[in-house]
Scaffold this active site. Sequence first.
Site, PDB file in Angstrom:
ATOM      1  N   ASP A 146       0.713  -1.601   0.086  1.00  0.00           N
ATOM      2  CA  ASP A 146       0.406  -0.012  -0.627  1.00  0.00           C
ATOM      3  C   ASP A 146       0.756   1.187  -0.065  1.00  0.00           C
ATOM      4  O   ASP A 146       1.797   1.140   0.756  1.00  0.00           O
ATOM      5  CB  ASP A 146      -0.906  -0.245   1.675  1.00  0.00           C
ATOM      6  N   GLU A 204      -7.588 -20.625 -17.195  1.00  0.00           N
ATOM      7  CA  GLU A 204      -8.321 -21.280 -15.928  1.00  0.00           C
ATOM      8  C   GLU A 204      -8.961 -22.247 -16.768  1.00  0.00           C
ATOM      9  O   GLU A 204     -10.359 -22.380 -16.871  1.00  0.00           O
ATOM     10  CB  GLU A 204      -8.708 -20.225 -15.264  1.00  0.00           C
ATOM     11  N   ASP A 260      -1.450  -1.479  -3.914  1.00  0.00           N
ATOM     12  CA  ASP A 260      -1.693  -0.463  -5.622  1.00  0.00           C
ATOM     13  C   ASP A 260      -1.033  -0.269  -6.061  1.00  0.00           C
ATOM     14  O   ASP A 260       0.139  -1.253  -5.809  1.00  0.00           O
ATOM     15  CB  ASP A 260      -2.018   0.813  -4.706  1.00  0.00           C
ATOM     16  N   ASP A 275      -5.536 -10.235 -15.903  1.00  0.00           N
ATOM     17  CA  ASP A 275      -6.456 -11.322 -15.775  1.00  0.00           C
ATOM     18  C   ASP A 275      -7.538 -10.640 -17.216  1.00  0.00           C
ATOM     19  O   ASP A 275      -7.604  -9.370 -17.253  1.00  0.00           O
ATOM     20  CB  ASP A 275      -6.940 -10.982 -14.194  1.00  0.00           C
ATOM     21  N   ASP A 302     -10.002 -15.696 -16.726  1.00  0.00           N
ATOM     22  CA  ASP A 302     -10.620 -16.886 -15.533  1.00  0.00           C
ATOM     23  C   ASP A 302     -11.510 -17.056 -15.733  1.00  0.00           C
ATOM     24  O   ASP A 302     -12.586 -17.496 -17.109  1.00  0.00           O
ATOM     25  CB  ASP A 302     -11.341 -15.097 -14.866  1.00  0.00           C
ATOM     26  N   ASN A 321      -0.133   4.959  -0.141  1.00  0.00           N
ATOM     27  CA  ASN A 321      -1.173   5.855   0.118  1.00  0.00           C
ATOM     28  C   ASN A 321      -1.840   5.826   1.740  1.00  0.00           C
ATOM     29  O   ASN A 321      -2.216   6.625   2.268  1.00  0.00           O
ATOM     30  CB  ASN A 321      -2.034   6.487  -0.264  1.00  0.00           C
ATOM     31  N   HIS A 368      -4.605 -17.123  -5.039  1.00  0.00           N
ATOM     32  CA  HIS A 368      -5.423 -16.500  -4.832  1.00  0.00           C
ATOM     33  C   HIS A 368      -6.887 -17.089  -4.302  1.00  0.00           C
ATOM     34  O   HIS A 368      -8.067 -16.504  -3.623  1.00  0.00           O
ATOM     35  CB  HIS A 368      -6.191 -15.267  -5.499  1.00  0.00           C
ATOM     36  N   ASP A 369      -7.348 -18.209  -4.485  1.00  0.00           N
ATOM     37  CA  ASP A 369      -8.241 -19.196  -4.557  1.00  0.00           C
ATOM     38  C   ASP A 369      -8.116 -20.019  -3.688  1.00  0.00           C
ATOM     39  O   ASP A 369      -8.805 -20.835  -3.565  1.00  0.00           O
ATOM     40  CB  ASP A 369      -8.625 -19.843  -5.713  1.00  0.00           C
ATOM     41  N   ASP A 427      -4.313   3.815   2.902  1.00  0.00           N
ATOM     42  CA  ASP A 427      -5.595   3.882   2.946  1.00  0.00           C
ATOM     43  C   ASP A 427      -5.479   2.208   3.144  1.00  0.00           C
ATOM     44  O   ASP A 427      -6.721   0.982   3.495  1.00  0.00           O
ATOM     45  CB  ASP A 427      -6.314   4.074   1.535  1.00  0.00           C
TER      46      ASP A 427
HETATM   47  O1  ISL Z   1     -12.711 -20.721  -5.809  1.00  0.00           O
HETATM   48  C1  ISL Z   1     -12.748 -21.438  -5.899  1.00  0.00           C
HETATM   49  C2  ISL Z   1     -13.406 -22.369  -5.177  1.00  0.00           C
HETATM   50  O2  ISL Z   1     -13.301 -22.055  -3.768  1.00  0.00           O
HETATM   51  C3  ISL Z   1     -13.656 -21.926  -7.862  1.00  0.00           C
HETATM   52  O3  ISL Z   1     -14.106 -22.878  -8.188  1.00  0.00           O
HETATM   53  C4  ISL Z   1     -13.320 -20.376  -8.728  1.00  0.00           C
HETATM   54  O4  ISL Z   1     -14.074 -20.341  -8.411  1.00  0.00           O
HETATM   55  C5  ISL Z   1     -13.478 -21.052  -9.896  1.00  0.00           C
HETATM   56  O5  ISL Z   1     -11.913 -21.739 -10.092  1.00  0.00           O
HETATM   57  C6  ISL Z   1     -13.245 -19.282 -10.757  1.00  0.00           C
HETATM   58  O6  ISL Z   1     -12.840 -18.898 -10.634  1.00  0.00           O
HETATM   59  C7  ISL Z   1     -12.485 -17.686 -10.948  1.00  0.00           C
HETATM   60  O7  ISL Z   1     -13.751 -16.500 -10.665  1.00  0.00           O
HETATM   61  C8  ISL Z   1     -14.120 -16.574  -9.040  1.00  0.00           C
HETATM   62  C9  ISL Z   1     -13.274 -15.793  -8.864  1.00  0.00           C
HETATM   63  O8  ISL Z   1     -13.823 -15.416  -7.485  1.00  0.00           O
HETATM   64  C10 ISL Z   1     -12.222 -16.448  -8.362  1.00  0.00           C
HETATM   65  O9  ISL Z   1     -11.147 -15.425  -7.507  1.00  0.00           O
HETATM   66  C11 ISL Z   1     -11.120 -16.415  -9.731  1.00  0.00           C
HETATM   67  O10 ISL Z   1     -10.110 -17.242 -10.355  1.00  0.00           O
HETATM   68  C12 ISL Z   1     -15.084 -15.466 -10.242  1.00  0.00           C
HETATM   69  O11 ISL Z   1     -14.416 -14.566 -10.611  1.00  0.00           O
HETATM   70 CA    CA Z   2      -3.789   2.746  -1.400  1.00  0.00          CA
END
Ligand code: ISL
Ligand code: CA
Length: 595
Positions: free
Chosen positions: A57, A290, A65, A134, A236, A59, A364-365, A61
């Site tokens: 971050d 994906e 960023d 993405d 995605d 700034n 991140h998932d 908040d």
């Molecule tokens: O994260 C999942 C299960 O925990 C997956 O089913 C996920 O929703 C799926 O792989 C699709 O993911 C992508 O699209 C989603 C988003 O929330 C995820 O972060 C992204 O990687 C909707 O855009």
């Molecule tokens: Ca920030």
Amino acid sequence: MKILTKVPKYIILLTFFIMQTQQADSQVMMQNDQSIPDRKWWKEAVFYQIYPRSFKDSNGDGVGDIKGIISKLDYIKKLGVDAVWLNPIYASPNYDNGYDISDYQSIMTEFGTMDDFNKMLKGFHDRKIKVIMDLVVNHCSSNHKWFKEARKSRSSKYYNYFHWWPAENGVPPKRISFFDENANGWKYNKETNSYYLHYFAAQQPDLNWENPVLRQEIYKMMRFWLDKGIDGFRMDAIAFISKDIKFPLLPPEYNGNWAHYYANGPFLHDYIKEMNTEVLSKYDVATVAEAEGSVEKVIKFVDPANHELNMAYHFEGVELGYLPNVYKRVDPNGYNLLEFKHIYSKWDSAFSVKGWGTIYLGNHDQPRMLTRWGNDTPEFREVSSKMLTTFILSMRATPYYYFGDELGMNNIKFDKIDDYNDIELLTNYMQVKQKGGDLKRFMEDMKISSRDNGRTPFQWNTSENAGFTTGTPWLKINPNYKYINVESEEADSNSTLNYFKKMVGLRKNNLTLIYGSYHMVDENNPDVYAYTRELNGNRYLVVLNFKPRVSILTVSFKYDHLDLEINNYPDKPRLNDEHELILKPYQSVIYKVSK
Ligand code: ISL
Ligand code: CA
């Protein structure tokens, strides 16, 4: 010695010169080996995934960023990685942290401006780091202009950008939403007297790819970013874009696994081919799908004969070890390493014939890889983290390495529901609650599997808030930042951070670790995952003990033919007379095999 003195000096010098050149030549040849078919930058690159909200971050908040990323470009460069994948940075109301896009061609206010973006892109490129972004086009945000117009009237030109079920036809056939507290994938819209489809949250209406006008809008938007000079897209939820728009009743065999039913619709590959012809084929860029489903389904994206995408990732690996029909509950008995080995070997062999794969354990998932696949207790935190890093960086597939894993970050394991932010978790919590389910159990399960575990802010140093922000962080920071952080780890030659850099260097300097064939060693060993990588007479042996105890690998190699390249312990494994290699808990080593 005597003979040498008789040989004229210039011959000795010449011989020496030839030997030197040959040696240098073989190194260069190694790197420019013509015998490797179809070399590509994106096959040889190590990708580093950045979740911008949690990186840095600038700034105060509390939200990471673009300026924050700019201030840390040199850190990324020093990792030795070749490319980054940025999670969505487009305008978004952030119901799903940027995966609900309200304007594809502008930057999320919290993240900065287009000018910041341009500077960041230049900063990466100046450092010879590629940037992929993405591409979220299965759905947009309900705040997108298209949807705001579409929902006003059936005669809007945007109405057909989305999937609708007219209410005069009755209640729509059941579709389950991944992120809805009632698990309902249809939402009624009064003005049009129809329901719109949303596989994800109600704030993420699905786009109608049947509509060629919509498709052209998407292609135009893709060109906008590619013309700016970005180096590709991570696509995605791309397997979901094509639907059976007659919306038949859900076949019962998909009970519990809606993703498989929703994915790979009838025109999916026609759309991707069209996208390739109209956009991708005109640029030298990397694309990664994906994907979803079986090998046969996933391979279609990357089969070069199909002219679609470059790489794909699968879910079979990261889904291992969850109990069936329960929401993301990890089996208390852990996962079976033989199954793990089988899955990764299966995908390796599929991609070795067609296309190219990816390898990842965290993103991140996912929860933090250390907690899920290694061991985050103080005793084994560092060794098991290094072992997993060795795995990701020694397989035949492009590594997508998740930021923070190089530090050995682990799950934060929140106790309170209020600490969580993720829409998936919060809507699932509501579902369990509505059904009168076991919320305590749910909270325990989430400590292992929830996505927010992988989203806590990056740990830069020991100062307040880990040097991530001077304000209040959007998601709590793991208190272990006091000892797990960049500054401390840079100063410690033995840290997971320094190990990661070393391992990146090892992969990048050895085409064998990138393109070499893969063969398991002691295949049925339930504790150790070991394999060779081999290319043009060069051979490596990778040995990974996945268990918190001493384990034994049976090998056929002679010890003096094994040169240690990397080891996550100070001590070498011992090889006894029975051809058994004795490994410490979570020990991982890579040997160069000389004969
Ligand atoms: O994260 C999942 C299960 O925990 C997956 O089913 C996920 O929703 C799926 O792989 C699709 O993911 C992508 O699209 C989603 C988003 O929330 C995820 O972060 C992204 O990687 C909707 O855009
Ligand atoms: Ca920030």
